[in-house]
Design an enzyme around this catalytic site. Structure first.
Site, PDB file in Angstrom:
ATOM      1  N   LYS A  23      12.966 -33.546 -17.783  1.00  0.00           N
ATOM      2  CA  LYS A  23      13.453 -34.733 -18.728  1.00  0.00           C
ATOM      3  C   LYS A  23      15.008 -34.787 -19.216  1.00  0.00           C
ATOM      4  O   LYS A  23      15.935 -33.939 -18.468  1.00  0.00           O
ATOM      5  CB  LYS A  23      12.578 -33.927 -19.764  1.00  0.00           C
ATOM      6  CG  LYS A  23      13.002 -32.501 -20.409  1.00  0.00           C
ATOM      7  CD  LYS A  23      14.897 -32.329 -21.206  1.00  0.00           C
ATOM      8  CE  LYS A  23      15.268 -30.919 -21.578  1.00  0.00           C
ATOM      9  NZ  LYS A  23      16.504 -30.735 -22.081  1.00  0.00           N
ATOM     10  N   ASP A 157      10.799 -26.159 -24.350  1.00  0.00           N
ATOM     11  CA  ASP A 157      10.375 -27.331 -23.949  1.00  0.00           C
ATOM     12  C   ASP A 157       9.441 -27.505 -22.568  1.00  0.00           C
ATOM     13  O   ASP A 157       8.697 -28.409 -21.873  1.00  0.00           O
ATOM     14  CB  ASP A 157      11.809 -27.737 -22.716  1.00  0.00           C
ATOM     15  CG  ASP A 157      13.097 -27.928 -23.307  1.00  0.00           C
ATOM     16  OD1 ASP A 157      13.019 -28.640 -24.118  1.00  0.00           O
ATOM     17  OD2 ASP A 157      14.301 -27.502 -22.722  1.00  0.00           O
TER      18      ASP A 157
END
Length: 322
Positions: A23, A157
């Site tokens: 990401k 995350d």
């Protein structure tokens, strides 16, 4: 029920392979330290087309083992990835095994493409992929939402690596709200040949703020960022890229300033440190522009890779029956 070896139902998977994305934090606002030592954040996460691939294979007993290999154009220093219980994918498998009556031993083979300690959530992607692979391997019966709750125990995350796409993350990043962003955005990533410790970067940010006498406000998301992403408007997004951790990352690794300068001169719309760094993400206006930018950065002596987002979250690629 017809059982095969180690108590599994015949026809159940012997091996499951799952890919999960890295990401970019398109925007990352960081609040002051909380009482628990963590920082509240407001972030816009974008999953990109760079995947960690975890292959979970059923083994005898109840042990969880792991092996690491590297893939892609980046020279991933796999020797720096732990092979014990501190590995996030191993922790994910063990955590799921605790609540899965049909759990068995499992070997996790991780094919790494995302830079290690690079600010792109590679370890979190490993954990998300391991959760989904082991859930399918063991037939645990958990929904995506239930897996996401388990994922949140492993790190902020990990739930996003399961979800993928685009999302706003609040709290420590675990409170996710999916955002509509269907038009691709294009970036070129430049990794470093070293990693940065996320806790160290956060502590330095606190120190910088203390030196400057800055009291950070409660972090918020600028809604215009989501509008630009929804439209796939790279030029409109460029001035909105923001990372509160960037100043600390640049202080720890001053050479990143030179890479930012090279990217700007090569024609990037904007450049930003990805998460806690040190991977750099350069925004391009289109796929063609990203390809050209990748070539220019490579010609300047950097390792570069064009990616796009939003990319899908953790997804099963293949399985084979016992």
């Amino acid at each position: 029920m017809v059982l095969g070896k180690v108590g599994e139902m015949r026809g159940s998977p012997r091996m499951v392979r799952v890919a999960a994305p890295g990401k970019i934090n398109v925007s990352l606002r960081v609040g002051p330290p909380r009482a628990d030592g963590y920082h509240g954040i407001a972030s816009v996460f974008l999953a990109v087309s760079m995947y960690e691939v975890v292959t979970a294979t059923r083994t005898q007993g109840q042990d969880v083992t792991v092996s690491i290999t590297s893939a892609g154009p980046f020279d991933i220093p796999v020797d720096s990835v732990p092979l014990d219980d501190t590995n996030l994918a191993v922790r994910a498998a063990r955590l799921l095994a605790e609540v899965s009556p049909g759990s068995t031993g499992v070997h996790l083979d991780i094919l790494k493409s995302v830079p290690v300690s690079g600010g792109m959530g590679g370890g979190s992607a490993d954990a998300a992929a391991a959760l989904l692979a082991c859930e399918a391997l063991w037939g645990s019966g958990f929904s995506r939402d239930e897996l996401a709750r388990i994922a949140a125990e492993l790190g902020a995350d990990v739930p996003f690596a399961l979800l993928g796409g685009t999302a706003v993350g609040l709290g420590v990043g675990e409170r996710l709200t999916p955002a509509i962003s269907k038009t691709p955005l294009h970036f070129v990533l430049v990794p470093a040949d070293y990693g940065l410790s996320t806790p160290v970067v956060y502590r330095l940010l606190d120190g910088i703020r203390q030196r400057k006498g800055v009291e950070p406000p409660a972090p918020e998301i600028d809604p215009s960022i989501l509008g630009a992403m929804r439209a796939g408007d790279g030029a409109g997004l460029a001035p909105l890229l923001h990372n509160d951790l960037q100043e600390a990352a640049l202080e720890l690794a001053p050479g990143l300033r030179d890479i930012l300068d090279v990217g700007q001169k090569a024609g990037a719309l904007a450049g930003i440190v990805s998460g806690s760094g040190p991977t750099m993400a350069f925004l391009a206006s289109s796929e063609v522009h990203a390809t050209d930018l990748e070539s220019r950065l490579t010609a300047a002596g950097l390792i570069a890779m064009a990616v796009s987002g939003p990319a899908h979250g953790a997804r099963i690629r293949s399985d084979s029956s016992a």
